[in-house]
Design a protein around this motif. Structure first.
Motif, PDB file in Angstrom:
ATOM      1  N   ASN A 325       0.818  -1.219   0.000  1.00 21.89           N
ATOM      2  CA  ASN A 325       0.000   0.000   0.000  1.00 21.89           C
ATOM      3  C   ASN A 325       0.849   1.265   0.000  1.00 21.89           C
ATOM      4  N   HIS A 328       1.764   1.412  -3.873  1.00 20.73           N
ATOM      5  CA  HIS A 328       0.532   1.706  -4.615  1.00 20.73           C
ATOM      6  C   HIS A 328      -0.544   0.734  -4.140  1.00 20.73           C
ATOM      7  N   LYS A 329      -1.739   1.245  -3.861  1.00 23.53           N
ATOM      8  CA  LYS A 329      -2.813   0.402  -3.312  1.00 23.53           C
ATOM      9  C   LYS A 329      -3.218  -0.730  -4.258  1.00 23.53           C
ATOM     10  N   GLN A 330      -3.057  -0.510  -5.552  1.00 25.55           N
ATOM     11  CA  GLN A 330      -3.420  -1.543  -6.524  1.00 25.55           C
ATOM     12  C   GLN A 330      -2.490  -2.749  -6.424  1.00 25.55           C
ATOM     13  N   LYS A 333      -3.787  -5.554  -4.325  1.00 27.68           N
ATOM     14  CA  LYS A 333      -4.884  -6.265  -4.989  1.00 27.68           C
ATOM     15  C   LYS A 333      -4.360  -7.223  -6.060  1.00 27.68           C
ATOM     16  N   ASP A 334      -3.287  -6.818  -6.740  1.00 21.33           N
ATOM     17  CA  ASP A 334      -2.723  -7.642  -7.814  1.00 21.33           C
ATOM     18  C   ASP A 334      -1.774  -8.727  -7.303  1.00 21.33           C
TER      19      ASP A 334
END
Length: 370
Positions: A325, A328-330, A333-334
């Motif tokens: 996080n 990058h917050k993505q 998720k990935d």
């Protein structure tokens, strides 16, 4: 505003003349609750002009952590900022040289630290004297506070500053009281505590008295610590900030070794001479320790780790997910899993999930989903 300050003064006077014993415990608890509500009203009423904003005080956060320099006028805050960061902050032998917030930054162990030189605090700051509310308003945004004291002046300055910060809801070197309040529809106030906790500072009647003042009629109050009336009020108010603090004892070049030995009994302190740059290594190490940050090195697939630019995360949020996080917050998720090298794993490397707790100077490679 004067009426509000008058009410505060009246309650403080009544508390001062009330003897502290079991019989008066409930009354004092009620007075403390009334005082906390009035102080909140005083603080919130000044947010438009006396918070962290105002001319020269609206400083954008930069770097990995923000550290505020607070102290009486002419204790050496400006010299300290200039020597540590290279950012010039006017220093002179007369009081109130600094009238606005002066920011500077320095790097330590790969961490970019923002240092703020705040105008000299004066007694009564929390009540609006000088630019005290703006000074303390900025202090509430800091990850760490350095209270700069003059080694040649009385330690009473330390107590005055602590009282001013306390009055503005800043709790120094304290943890949030472990008290859980769960409101309910009926049943009155129920005090819950484990058998291992002995409540020696707060009676059940005082708990109910404080709750009544805050119009809390039905709730389960669970105590997981030996709390005081002040602790319960802090949790109910919900606007306190718990900030680590270091006492920087400046101008030690002007005192004897014997005097320095006496001051060595003060907890959380570092002796320095800002003008001579004495003991800066210990000060920077102590700042790093109290910020409680860790460095995580990234490792792109097929490449060596990047040891030049670590990702800096608070130890409290130093999971693999927290590391992702911060980039990058993505990325979280990935993520399929993480490969970790370092002291937090048994094998190097080791496949880890999002909840794995990282240690300082671990190396992490994120493997993404297909």
């Amino acid at each position: 505003m004067a009426t509000l300050q008058g009410k505060i003064a009246e309650i403080e006077a009544e508390m001062a003349r009330t003897q502290k014993n079991k019989a008066t415990e409930g009354h004092l608890g009620l007075l403390k609750a009334k005082l906390a509500k009035l102080k909140r009203e005083l603080i919130e009423g000044s947010k438009g002009s006396g918070g962290a904003g105002g001319e020269g005080f609206d400083v954008q956060k930069t770097g990995d952590a923000r550290v505020g320099l607070i102290g009486f006028p002419s204790v050496g805050k400006s010299t300290l900022l200039t020597k540590l960061t290279g950012q010039f902050s006017e220093a002179a032998d007369y009081e109130f040289t600094t009238l606005t917030c002066i920011p500077g930054t320095y790097k330590y162990k790969g961490t970019k630290i923002q240092l703020l030189d705040l105008p000299g605090i004066i007694e009564g700051a929390k009540d609006g004297k000088g630019r005290g509310k703006q000074v303390i308003g900025v202090a509430r945004t800091c990850s760490l506070i350095l209270i700069v004291l003059d080694a040649m002046k009385p330690m009473t300055h330390k107590h005055i500053i602590e009282r001013e910060l306390e009055g503005f809801g800043i709790r120094l070197n304290k943890k949030k009281p472990d008290i859980l309040i769960k409101r309910k529809d009926k049943g009155g106030i129920t005090v819950i505590k484990p058998p291992s906790i002995e409540m020696t500072k707060l009676s059940e009647d005082t708990v109910k008295s404080i709750c009544h003042e805050y119009k809390i009629s039905n709730a389960n109050i669970q105590f997981r610590c030996n709390a005081s009336a002040d602790d319960l009020i802090d949790v109910i108010e919900g606007n306190r900030v718990y900030t680590p603090c270091i006492y920087v004892l400046n101008k030690i070049d002007g005192i004897s070794i014997e005097e320095l030995d006496l001051l060595d009994r003060v907890p959380h302190y570092v002796p320095v001479s800002a003008k001579d740059e004495w003991n800066f290594d210990e000060l920077m190490e102590k700042i790093w320790e109290y910020l409680d940050l860790i460095r995580i090195y990234t490792k792109p697939k097929g490449q060596i780790p990047d040891y030049e630019q670590p990702v800096i995360v608070p130890r409290a949020a130093s999971t693999v997910e927290g590391f992702c996080n911060k980039i990058h917050k993505q990325l979280a998720k990935d993520m399929k899993y993480g490969m970790v090298w370092g002291t937090s794993v048994r094998h190097n490397p080791q496949k880890c999930g999002k909840d794995h707790q990282l240690n300082d100077e671990d190396v992490v490679q994120i493997i993404k989903k297909n």
